[in-house]
Design an enzyme around this catalytic site. Structure first.
Site, PDB file in Angstrom:
ATOM      1  N   ASP A  93       4.814   6.592  -2.096  1.00 32.38           N
ATOM      2  CA  ASP A  93       4.785   5.172  -1.748  1.00 32.38           C
ATOM      3  C   ASP A  93       3.855   4.380  -2.659  1.00 32.38           C
ATOM      4  O   ASP A  93       3.100   4.952  -3.451  1.00 32.38           O
ATOM      5  CB  ASP A  93       4.364   4.993  -0.273  1.00 32.38           C
ATOM      6  CG  ASP A  93       3.208   5.893   0.131  1.00 32.38           C
ATOM      7  OD1 ASP A  93       2.485   6.375  -0.760  1.00 32.38           O
ATOM      8  OD2 ASP A  93       3.026   6.124   1.332  1.00 32.38           O
ATOM      9  N   ASN A 151      -1.290   6.865  13.485  1.00 32.32           N
ATOM     10  CA  ASN A 151      -0.143   6.493  14.328  1.00 32.32           C
ATOM     11  C   ASN A 151       1.085   7.365  14.060  1.00 32.32           C
ATOM     12  O   ASN A 151       2.179   7.079  14.537  1.00 32.32           O
ATOM     13  CB  ASN A 151       0.219   5.012  14.116  1.00 32.32           C
ATOM     14  CG  ASN A 151       0.678   4.720  12.686  1.00 32.32           C
ATOM     15  OD1 ASN A 151       0.711   5.612  11.845  1.00 32.32           O
ATOM     16  ND2 ASN A 151       1.021   3.475  12.408  1.00 32.32           N
ATOM     17  N   HIS A 157       2.456   7.885  11.065  1.00 30.52           N
ATOM     18  CA  HIS A 157       3.326   7.532   9.926  1.00 30.52           C
ATOM     19  C   HIS A 157       3.249   8.610   8.853  1.00 30.52           C
ATOM     20  O   HIS A 157       2.228   9.261   8.676  1.00 30.52           O
ATOM     21  CB  HIS A 157       3.027   6.122   9.385  1.00 30.52           C
ATOM     22  CG  HIS A 157       1.796   5.961   8.555  1.00 30.52           C
ATOM     23  ND1 HIS A 157       1.097   4.787   8.489  1.00 30.52           N
ATOM     24  CD2 HIS A 157       1.126   6.816   7.749  1.00 30.52           C
ATOM     25  CE1 HIS A 157       0.072   4.934   7.670  1.00 30.52           C
ATOM     26  NE2 HIS A 157       0.055   6.153   7.214  1.00 30.52           N
ATOM     27  N   GLU A 204       6.545   3.654   9.287  1.00 36.23           N
ATOM     28  CA  GLU A 204       5.741   3.308  10.452  1.00 36.23           C
ATOM     29  C   GLU A 204       6.536   3.525  11.742  1.00 36.23           C
ATOM     30  O   GLU A 204       7.774   3.484  11.721  1.00 36.23           O
ATOM     31  CB  GLU A 204       5.325   1.826  10.366  1.00 36.23           C
ATOM     32  CG  GLU A 204       4.500   1.473   9.132  1.00 36.23           C
ATOM     33  CD  GLU A 204       3.042   1.919   9.222  1.00 36.23           C
ATOM     34  OE1 GLU A 204       2.718   2.803  10.038  1.00 36.23           O
ATOM     35  OE2 GLU A 204       2.220   1.393   8.460  1.00 36.23           O
TER      36      GLU A 204
HETATM   37  C1  F6R Z   1      -0.188   7.919   1.204  1.00 38.40           C
HETATM   38  C2  F6R Z   1       0.640   7.968   2.403  1.00 38.40           C
HETATM   39  C3  F6R Z   1       0.074   7.755   3.758  1.00 38.40           C
HETATM   40  C4  F6R Z   1      -1.240   8.524   3.967  1.00 38.40           C
HETATM   41  C5  F6R Z   1      -1.775   8.277   5.375  1.00 38.40           C
HETATM   42  C6  F6R Z   1      -3.109   8.976   5.587  1.00 38.40           C
HETATM   43  O1  F6R Z   1       0.570   8.141   0.045  1.00 38.40           O
HETATM   44  O2  F6R Z   1       1.811   8.157   2.279  1.00 38.40           O
HETATM   45  O3  F6R Z   1       1.024   8.167   4.707  1.00 38.40           O
HETATM   46  O4  F6R Z   1      -1.003   9.890   3.757  1.00 38.40           O
HETATM   47  O5  F6R Z   1      -1.930   6.909   5.584  1.00 38.40           O
HETATM   48  O6  F6R Z   1      -4.062   8.411   4.758  1.00 38.40           O
HETATM   49  P1  F6R Z   1      -5.519   9.051   4.623  1.00 38.40           P
HETATM   50  O7  F6R Z   1      -5.335  10.353   3.914  1.00 38.40           O
HETATM   51  O8  F6R Z   1      -6.283   8.054   3.780  1.00 38.40           O
HETATM   52  O9  F6R Z   1      -6.057   9.202   5.999  1.00 38.40           O
END
Ligand code: F6R
Length: 241
Positions: free
Chosen positions: A67, A136, A138, A143
């Site tokens: 992403d 959450n 995701h 989301e």
């Molecule tokens: C990042 C991504 C997100 C993160 C998630 C957790 O490329 O796809 O899904 O993996 O938001 O983020 P952290 O590791 O910062 O807690």
């Protein structure tokens, strides 16, 4: 799903790096799906160390990132382009032409999305997709929602995600409200999936991922439908399972 519980963040990261390394050693031209965020940083460090010790060769590897924020230029230190260069690509020998990142600056997001999915297909699909997870549930930036978009697409970030990610920005207002992400089917088409999580704030999401109902309201729960998922967590993230 195979769940591996490691003592702490460091042990989780080492185990994850070993798994990625074994994928690349088994198939030198592996296609890796990569994640950003705080979680995989140490795993990337470990892989860089292995590369420096000549224990791994990335010269035939291809990568696709999950992403990218919209409207954040790649020179912006908060962009995922910048993150990947700083934390991984600048330190290993993946040829530049083998690196694929979504362009969140494009004025044609639809075209960008369709072409990205096609590129993944032309590369033969993803051999191993590395994922983090939002509190959450995701994965990528898919989301929680009534319905999920299966292919690569643009998303409105959930308020919870904007708040969680504001720690990387000067203020909450600076967090982009939109992003472009691989869709849930793009992720689920990967041959193998490696999900990493550490810290108490991921415990609920991990519980729901492993044993909750399969629902689009917890996108990570859809991983239960995939035959080859490994989840590596530290003890804190494993607290509720
Ligand atoms: C990042 C991504 C997100 C993160 C998630 C957790 O490329 O796809 O899904 O993996 O938001 O983020 P952290 O590791 O910062 O807690």
């Amino acid at each position: 799903m195979r769940v591996i519980i490691e003592k702490d963040y460091e042990a989780m990261s080492k185990k994850a790096a070993l798994l990625v390394a074994s994928q690349v050693r088994l198939k030198e031209d592996s296609v890796l799906g990569l994640a950003t965020g705080s979680t995989p940083i140490r795993m990337y460090n470990e892989l860089i160390e292995m590369y420096e010790k000549d224990e791994i060769d990335f010269s035939e590897v291809k990568t696709f990132n999950l992403d990218e924020y919209c409207n954040l230029p790649s020179e912006n230190p908060q962009s995922y382009h910048y993150y990947m260069n700083e934390n991984f690509f600048n330190h290993v020998n993946i040829p530049e032409e083998n690196i694929n990142l979504l362009d969140g600056m494009t004025d044609n997001l639809k075209k960008e999305s369709i072409e990205y999915d096609m590129k993944i297909k032309r590369a033969g699909g993803i051999d191993l997709q590395v994922l983090g997870i939002g509190p959450n549930g995701h994965i990528g930036f898919n989301e929680p929602a009534e319905k999920l978009n299966v292919k690569t697409h643009q998303v409105d970030l959930a308020q919870e995600t904007i708040e969680a990610n504001s720690r990387f920005f000067e203020s909450k207002e600076d967090v982009p409200k939109k992003a472009i992400t691989m869709g849930i089917a793009t992720i689920l088409k990967s041959n193998r999936i490696l999900l990493l999580a550490n810290g108490k704030n991921k415990a609920k999401a991990i519980k729901e991922t492993v044993s909750g109902n399969v629902t689009t309201k917890v996108p990570s729960s859809l991983l239960q439908t995939h035959p080859e998922v490994t989840i590596i967590v530290d003890e804190e993230a494993a607290e509720l399972i």
